[in-house]
Design a protein around this motif. Structure first.
Motif, short mmCIF file in Angstrom:
data_model
loop_
_atom_site.label_atom_id
_atom_site.label_comp_id
_atom_site.label_asym_id
_atom_site.label_seq_id
_atom_site.Cartn_x
_atom_site.Cartn_y
_atom_site.Cartn_z
N ALA A 65 -3.73 -1.10 3.75
CA ALA A 65 -2.43 -1.78 3.75
C ALA A 65 -2.08 -2.35 5.11
O ALA A 65 -1.21 -3.23 5.20
CB ALA A 65 -1.35 -0.81 3.29
N LEU A 152 -5.95 -5.16 -2.74
CA LEU A 152 -4.56 -4.71 -2.83
C LEU A 152 -3.58 -5.81 -3.24
O LEU A 152 -2.68 -5.54 -4.03
CB LEU A 152 -4.13 -4.10 -1.49
CG LEU A 152 -4.55 -2.65 -1.23
CD1 LEU A 152 -4.00 -2.17 0.11
CD2 LEU A 152 -4.07 -1.72 -2.34
N PRO A 153 -3.70 -7.05 -2.74
CA PRO A 153 -2.71 -8.06 -3.13
C PRO A 153 -2.69 -8.35 -4.63
O PRO A 153 -1.66 -8.78 -5.16
CB PRO A 153 -3.13 -9.30 -2.33
CG PRO A 153 -3.87 -8.76 -1.15
CD PRO A 153 -4.58 -7.56 -1.67
N THR A 154 -3.80 -8.18 -5.32
CA THR A 154 -3.86 -8.50 -6.74
C THR A 154 -4.05 -7.27 -7.63
O THR A 154 -4.04 -7.40 -8.85
CB THR A 154 -5.02 -9.48 -7.01
OG1 THR A 154 -6.25 -8.91 -6.53
CG2 THR A 154 -4.78 -10.80 -6.30
N LEU A 156 -2.84 -4.20 -9.46
CA LEU A 156 -1.56 -3.69 -9.91
C LEU A 156 -1.53 -2.17 -9.95
O LEU A 156 -0.51 -1.55 -9.67
CB LEU A 156 -1.24 -4.25 -11.32
CG LEU A 156 -1.13 -5.78 -11.40
CD1 LEU A 156 -0.86 -6.19 -12.84
CD2 LEU A 156 -0.02 -6.29 -10.49
N LEU A 190 2.16 1.83 0.49
CA LEU A 190 1.89 0.78 -0.48
C LEU A 190 3.18 0.08 -0.91
O LEU A 190 3.19 -1.13 -1.14
CB LEU A 190 1.17 1.37 -1.70
CG LEU A 190 0.68 0.36 -2.74
CD1 LEU A 190 -0.34 -0.59 -2.11
CD2 LEU A 190 0.05 1.08 -3.93
N GLY A 191 4.28 0.82 -1.03
CA GLY A 191 5.56 0.20 -1.35
C GLY A 191 6.00 -0.78 -0.28
O GLY A 191 6.47 -1.89 -0.58
N ARG A 194 3.85 -3.91 -0.62
CA ARG A 194 4.28 -4.77 -1.74
C ARG A 194 5.53 -5.58 -1.34
O ARG A 194 5.62 -6.78 -1.62
CB ARG A 194 4.58 -3.93 -2.97
CG ARG A 194 3.41 -3.13 -3.51
CD ARG A 194 2.35 -3.99 -4.08
NE ARG A 194 1.37 -3.23 -4.83
CZ ARG A 194 0.13 -3.61 -5.05
NH1 ARG A 194 -0.30 -4.76 -4.57
NH2 ARG A 194 -0.71 -2.85 -5.75
N ARG A 195 6.49 -4.92 -0.72
CA ARG A 195 7.71 -5.64 -0.31
C ARG A 195 7.40 -6.69 0.75
O ARG A 195 7.96 -7.80 0.72
CB ARG A 195 8.74 -4.64 0.20
CG ARG A 195 9.38 -3.79 -0.90
CD ARG A 195 10.54 -2.97 -0.35
NE ARG A 195 10.06 -1.94 0.56
CZ ARG A 195 9.73 -0.71 0.17
NH1 ARG A 195 9.81 -0.37 -1.12
NH2 ARG A 195 9.32 0.19 1.05
N THR A 197 4.52 -8.34 1.35
CA THR A 197 3.81 -9.47 0.77
C THR A 197 4.71 -10.29 -0.15
O THR A 197 4.59 -11.52 -0.22
CB THR A 197 2.58 -8.98 0.00
OG1 THR A 197 2.98 -7.97 -0.95
CG2 THR A 197 1.55 -8.38 0.95
N ARG A 198 5.63 -9.64 -0.84
CA ARG A 198 6.56 -10.37 -1.71
C ARG A 198 7.51 -11.23 -0.88
O ARG A 198 7.78 -12.38 -1.22
CB ARG A 198 7.34 -9.40 -2.58
CG ARG A 198 8.26 -10.10 -3.59
CD ARG A 198 8.93 -9.11 -4.52
NE ARG A 198 9.77 -8.16 -3.81
CZ ARG A 198 9.51 -6.87 -3.71
NH1 ARG A 198 8.42 -6.37 -4.28
NH2 ARG A 198 10.33 -6.06 -3.06
#
Length: 209
Positions: A65, A152-154, A156, A190-191, A194-195, A197-198
């Motif tokens: 990450a 990781l980016p794809t 789920l 990981l959370g 995700r935030r 990259t979003r």
């Protein structure tokens, strides 16, 4: 980056990751000659090896990450070509194929293996393969970390395991605390990933529009 030490981490997170690696190495030493698990039953060995594998996997998630790599390109779907088939009629043999005292039960599911021919899984061989995989991952972890960083980016689904409501018995809690720490930290990291990259994707979409 040639080693996990080259990946930039916060000091507290670096301390946790180093402790997780040390825990996995200590756990693997129990399978060496003269170790506690050198002659342990296959069931007990598999439980500990699975626990160590999860600890190492989540340590890799934490490192991945924080490693900026291009996401892995999705594979093109395989094109299926129908082969021309023709029915083949088999002649009935003049001798019995199976002995009369042997009962063969077959499942009607396509591709099912008759119960008489289904060989039991060798649990000792499975434990040996898990130990070998852990040894290779610890000896050279960066290929695993880089592959995970690209996925990781794809990807789920990362966590296929959740802590049970009841912990295992006291005498079977080897490296249990390390497992819980690895799970919590990897889930938190990981959370954040995700935030992050979003937010980057939303900013790029807003800039292009």
């Amino acid at each position: 980056m040639k080693s996990p030490a080259d990946i930039p981490l916060a000091s507290g997170l670096r301390y946790i990751v180093d402790d997780l690696f040390v825990a996995v190495r200590l756990g693997m030493r129990r399978f060496w000659r003269g170790g506690v698990y050198a002659n342990a039953p296959a069931g007990e060995s598999l439980v500990l090896l699975s626990r160590l594998s999860r600890i190492l996997r989540w340590a890799f998630v934490i490192l991945a990450a924080h490693l900026e790599l291009k996401p892995q390109m999705p594979r093109a779907p395989a094109v299926r070509v129908r082969a021309k088939t023709r029915p083949v009629r088999l002649q009935r043999p003049s001798f019995p194929l199976f002995a009369r005292f042997r009962i063969v039960t077959a499942d009607r599911t396509p591709g099912a293996i008759p119960a008489a021919f289904a060989a039991p899984r060798d649990r000792y061989l499975t434990a040996h393969r898990k130990l070998d995989a852990l040894t290779r991952a610890l000896a050279d972890p960066m290929p695993f970390v880089r592959r995970m960083a690209r996925r990781l980016p794809t990807q789920l689904m990362v966590f296929g395991w959740r802590p049970p409501k009841r912990p295992p018995p006291t005498h079977k809690r080897d490296f249990w605390e390390e497992l819980l720490i690895a799970f919590r930290e990897a889930r938190h990291v990981l959370g954040d990933f995700r935030r992050r990259t979003r937010d980057i994707a939303n900013a790029e979409a807003a800039g292009s529009s």
